[in-house]
Design an enzyme around this catalytic site. Structure first.
Site, PDB file in Angstrom:
ATOM      1  N   LYS A   1       1.049  -1.472   0.106  1.00 11.86           N
ATOM      2  CA  LYS A   1       0.329   0.366   0.182  1.00 11.86           C
ATOM      3  C   LYS A   1       0.867   1.249  -0.212  1.00 11.86           C
ATOM      4  O   LYS A   1       0.755   2.164  -1.052  1.00 11.86           O
ATOM      5  CB  LYS A   1      -1.222   0.410   1.269  1.00 11.86           C
ATOM      6  CG  LYS A   1      -1.751   0.816   1.729  1.00 11.86           C
ATOM      7  CD  LYS A   1      -3.082   0.512   2.244  1.00 11.86           C
ATOM      8  CE  LYS A   1      -2.685   0.341   3.823  1.00 11.86           C
ATOM      9  NZ  LYS A   1      -2.943   1.839   4.077  1.00 11.86           N
TER      10      LYS A   1
ATOM     11  N   ARG B   1      -1.631  -6.211  13.811  1.00 10.39           N
ATOM     12  CA  ARG B   1      -1.930  -4.902  12.791  1.00 10.39           C
ATOM     13  C   ARG B   1      -2.429  -5.876  11.582  1.00 10.39           C
ATOM     14  O   ARG B   1      -3.773  -5.537  10.925  1.00 10.39           O
ATOM     15  CB  ARG B   1      -0.857  -4.277  12.081  1.00 10.39           C
ATOM     16  CG  ARG B   1      -0.351  -3.114  12.981  1.00 10.39           C
ATOM     17  CD  ARG B   1       0.645  -1.672  13.039  1.00 10.39           C
ATOM     18  NE  ARG B   1       0.011  -1.525  11.096  1.00 10.39           N
ATOM     19  CZ  ARG B   1       1.271  -0.927  10.565  1.00 10.39           C
ATOM     20  NH1 ARG B   1       2.772  -1.853  10.389  1.00 10.39           N
ATOM     21  NH2 ARG B   1       0.590  -0.605   9.747  1.00 10.39           N
TER      22      ARG B   1
ATOM     23  N   ARG C   1      16.163 -10.849  11.175  1.00 11.11           N
ATOM     24  CA  ARG C   1      15.843 -10.207  12.322  1.00 11.11           C
ATOM     25  C   ARG C   1      14.422 -10.428  13.342  1.00 11.11           C
ATOM     26  O   ARG C   1      13.906 -11.360  12.373  1.00 11.11           O
ATOM     27  CB  ARG C   1      16.207  -8.364  12.231  1.00 11.11           C
ATOM     28  CG  ARG C   1      14.969  -8.023  11.310  1.00 11.11           C
ATOM     29  CD  ARG C   1      14.471  -6.621  11.463  1.00 11.11           C
ATOM     30  NE  ARG C   1      13.288  -6.077  10.660  1.00 11.11           N
ATOM     31  CZ  ARG C   1      12.074  -6.264  11.022  1.00 11.11           C
ATOM     32  NH1 ARG C   1      11.720  -6.521  12.085  1.00 11.11           N
ATOM     33  NH2 ARG C   1      11.036  -6.002  10.262  1.00 11.11           N
TER      34      ARG C   1
HETATM   35  P1  AMP Z   1      -2.076   2.556  10.587  1.00  8.56           P
HETATM   36  O1  AMP Z   1      -0.230   2.502  10.291  1.00  8.56           O
HETATM   37  O2  AMP Z   1      -2.503   2.970   9.493  1.00  8.56           O
HETATM   38  O3  AMP Z   1      -1.446   0.801  11.147  1.00  8.56           O
HETATM   39  O4  AMP Z   1      -2.034   3.371  12.258  1.00  8.56           O
HETATM   40  C1  AMP Z   1      -1.561   2.857  13.379  1.00  8.56           C
HETATM   41  C2  AMP Z   1      -2.091   2.728  14.214  1.00  8.56           C
HETATM   42  O5  AMP Z   1      -3.185   3.574  14.643  1.00  8.56           O
HETATM   43  C3  AMP Z   1      -3.626   1.935  14.076  1.00  8.56           C
HETATM   44  O6  AMP Z   1      -3.177   0.843  14.176  1.00  8.56           O
HETATM   45  C4  AMP Z   1      -4.700   2.761  14.753  1.00  8.56           C
HETATM   46  O7  AMP Z   1      -4.287   2.014  16.569  1.00  8.56           O
HETATM   47  C5  AMP Z   1      -4.322   3.888  14.499  1.00  8.56           C
HETATM   48  N1  AMP Z   1      -5.186   4.636  13.837  1.00  8.56           N
HETATM   49  C6  AMP Z   1      -4.973   4.743  12.571  1.00  8.56           C
HETATM   50  N2  AMP Z   1      -5.384   4.916  11.557  1.00  8.56           N
HETATM   51  C7  AMP Z   1      -6.799   4.539  12.059  1.00  8.56           C
HETATM   52  C8  AMP Z   1      -8.707   4.881  11.781  1.00  8.56           C
HETATM   53  N3  AMP Z   1      -8.860   5.149  11.386  1.00  8.56           N
HETATM   54  N4  AMP Z   1      -9.151   4.255  13.161  1.00  8.56           N
HETATM   55  C9  AMP Z   1      -8.679   4.724  14.035  1.00  8.56           C
HETATM   56  N5  AMP Z   1      -7.682   3.876  14.645  1.00  8.56           N
HETATM   57  C10 AMP Z   1      -6.091   4.063  13.540  1.00  8.56           C
END
Ligand code: AMP
Length: 190
Positions: A14, A145, A134
């Protein structure tokens, strides 16, 4: 003017594809994950509020996330479109995004799902790890995630699918070939 949402699990490519979209279409990139990370790194009031929940791999509440996103969109009144990355992750977020677009006399023009199976994602990550030699505590977080995507985020896709707005692109193959497929979708929506 084109407003795009991109979906894909960690390891789907992505980030790479988003960079190409931004370069070709000149849209403003809004990644809620990046924004939250910036806030936590800089210990802003919002950062302090969400730090724990982010570290636990859970989703931040819709209220907080939607408010932050709206503010970011409003900071860019001259944008020739947006690429939303990591947002929406829930149906209320998707609805809020539609409302926000409508209030600006705009709409989400394209919703691109980078289709990569959980198995493929795990295979790619294992390979990367082997190459880098690693294994660390980031693994746990990554695992959470991946689960978050396949257990939660994926449930937003039917919202767009039912309205005939979802374009699914095969995320397995050469980077340029995948980008060509994405471009085809975006060019058809412009
Ligand atoms: P990402 O890098 O997009 O995986 O986001 C990292 C973290 O930020 C996620 O695991 C959530 O804790 C928070 N986060 C990011 N985008 C959202 C969203 N649209 N809704 C809720 N939490 C979010």
């Amino acid at each position: 003017m084109i407003n795009i949402v991109i979906f894909g699990p960690p390891g789907a490519g992505k980030g790479t594809q988003s960079e190409k979209i931004i370069e070709k279409y000149g849209v403003v990139h809004i990644s809620t994950g990046d924004l939250f990370r910036w806030h936590t790194k800089n210990d802003t009031p919002l950062g302090l509020k969400v730090k724990e929940i982010m570290n636990s791999g859970q989703l931040v509440s819709d209220d907080i996330t939607i408010a932050m996103l709206r503010e970011e969109v409003e900071k860019n009144p001259d944008a020739s479109g947006f690429l939303f990355d990591g947002f929406p992750r829930t149906v209320p977020q998707a609805e809020a995004l539609d409302e926000l677009m409508k209030s600006m006399n705009q709409q989400i023009d394209a919703v691109v799902e980078l289709d990569v199976t959980e198995e493929e994602v795990r295979g790619r990550i294992a390979k990367r790890k082997e190459l880098e030699g690693r294994a660390d505590d980031a693994d746990d977080k990554l695992e959470r995630r991946i689960q978050e995507y396949f257990n939660k985020t994926i449930h937003v896709l039917p919202y767009y699918k039912e309205q005939g707005r979802l374009s699914t692109v095969n995320g397995i193959g050469e980077i340029d070939a995948i980008f060509a497929s994405i471009s085809e979708v975006l060019d058809s929506k412009k």
